[in-house]
Design an enzyme around this catalytic site. Structure first.
Site, short mmCIF file in Angstrom:
data_model
loop_
_atom_site.label_atom_id
_atom_site.label_comp_id
_atom_site.label_asym_id
_atom_site.label_seq_id
_atom_site.Cartn_x
_atom_site.Cartn_y
_atom_site.Cartn_z
N ASP A 99 0.78 -1.24 0.00
CA ASP A 99 0.00 0.00 0.00
C ASP A 99 0.81 1.29 0.00
O ASP A 99 0.36 2.31 0.53
CB ASP A 99 -0.97 0.02 1.19
N CYS A 108 -2.91 -3.24 7.27
CA CYS A 108 -2.71 -4.14 6.13
C CYS A 108 -1.39 -4.90 6.18
O CYS A 108 -1.32 -6.05 5.74
CB CYS A 108 -2.83 -3.35 4.83
N LYS A 154 -5.28 -6.06 -4.17
CA LYS A 154 -6.07 -6.67 -3.10
C LYS A 154 -7.32 -5.83 -2.84
O LYS A 154 -7.40 -4.67 -3.24
CB LYS A 154 -5.25 -6.81 -1.81
#
Length: 268
Positions: free
Chosen positions: A63, A208, A175
């Site tokens: 991310d 995450c 994702k």
């Protein structure tokens, strides 16, 4: 036939040549997987140092995208300081260079949701739009510099920030949950590559990154969090608790400097 030996050198390859592959001819399939040499490295880590095969490692970067890290991204538009996330570029680049030099893959795992949200449950969407009045995942974010769909696959918001170095051989996985393993090809990719040890970097460390690391541990991978390659928008005690939980339950922690030095020394 006992003692039968046949060389399949030069036969066409089906699969990953250096990992999970067949070699085939018109009348035979060689199912023997190639035996790779062990490239031993000793790595300082907590709670114990590690001896590992760097040829079976991979770096998972999570991310590090514009919506989370750019000054004109979605998170910054809410007044959140993205400086700590952006500061990760240098140590992540250092870790990625070390992995690539060892012939190990660098895998970028990022939010990249469907524009229609059809595979997103309300429980997944709620943390990104808790009062129902924000754009939320795949919603339109109007900013001073640009308008885009938040964390949507193929959008500016889901692109990796420009201070991170990407290479053509790097691998990208979208994702749509906190964990990068849920309903994605990540596990299949890693198993085809013959990877057993995963280094983790990115944001947010306690969301995450930790969620993906935990799932990796549950899938049987060795997991190592790079302390200087992760950050979070949560209070610092959340980051410290994350390091503690990784060391106590799910794996190990080290730094990009120790990783790079150990890999370079082993190569030398």
């Amino acid at each position: 036939m006992n003692g039968f030996m046949q060389s399949s050198v030069g036969w066409p390859v089906i699969g990953i040549p250096s990992g999970n592959a067949y070699r085939v001819s018109d009348d035979c399939v060689d199912m023997r997987r190639p035996q790779r040499p062990t490239n031993t490295t000793r790595l300082p880590a907590l709670p114990q140092s590690l001896i590992l095969d760097r040829g079976r490692t991979a770096l998972i970067v999570i991310d590090m995208v514009n919506d989370f890290c750019a000054p004109d991204g979605w998170i910054a538009s809410m007044g959140v300081d993205v400086g700590p996330a952006r500061a990760l570029a240098e140590p992540i680049n250092r870790a990625a260079d070390a992995l690539r030099a060892a012939g190990a893959p660098v895998i970028w795992v990022n939010w990249g949701v469907r524009p229609d949200r059809l595979n997103l449950s309300p429980g997944t969407q709620h943390p990104f739009n808790p009062n129902g009045r924000g754009p939320g995942l795949a919603g339109e974010q109007a900013g001073a510099a640009r308008t885009h769909k938040v964390l949507t696959a193929g959008s500016w918001g889901s692109e990796i920030i420009d201070t991170l170095t990407q290479r053509p051989e790097d691998i990208h996985v979208d994702k749509h949950r906190i964990s990068g393993f849920w309903d994605t090809p990540l596990d299949a990719i890693l198993r085809n590559l013959g990877v057993t040890t995963l280094f983790f970097a990115g944001v947010n460390a306690d969301h995450c990154v930790l969620g993906t690391l935990m799932d990796a541990n549950f899938h049987g991978y060795d997991t190592v969090m790079l302390e200087d390659c992760v950050a979070t928008t949560s209070p610092d005690f959340c980051l410290q608790a994350t390091f503690h939980n990784v060391r106590f339950c799910f794996g190990f922690t080290t730094t990009s400097a120790d990783l790079a030095a150990s890999f370079a020394a082993a190569e030398a």
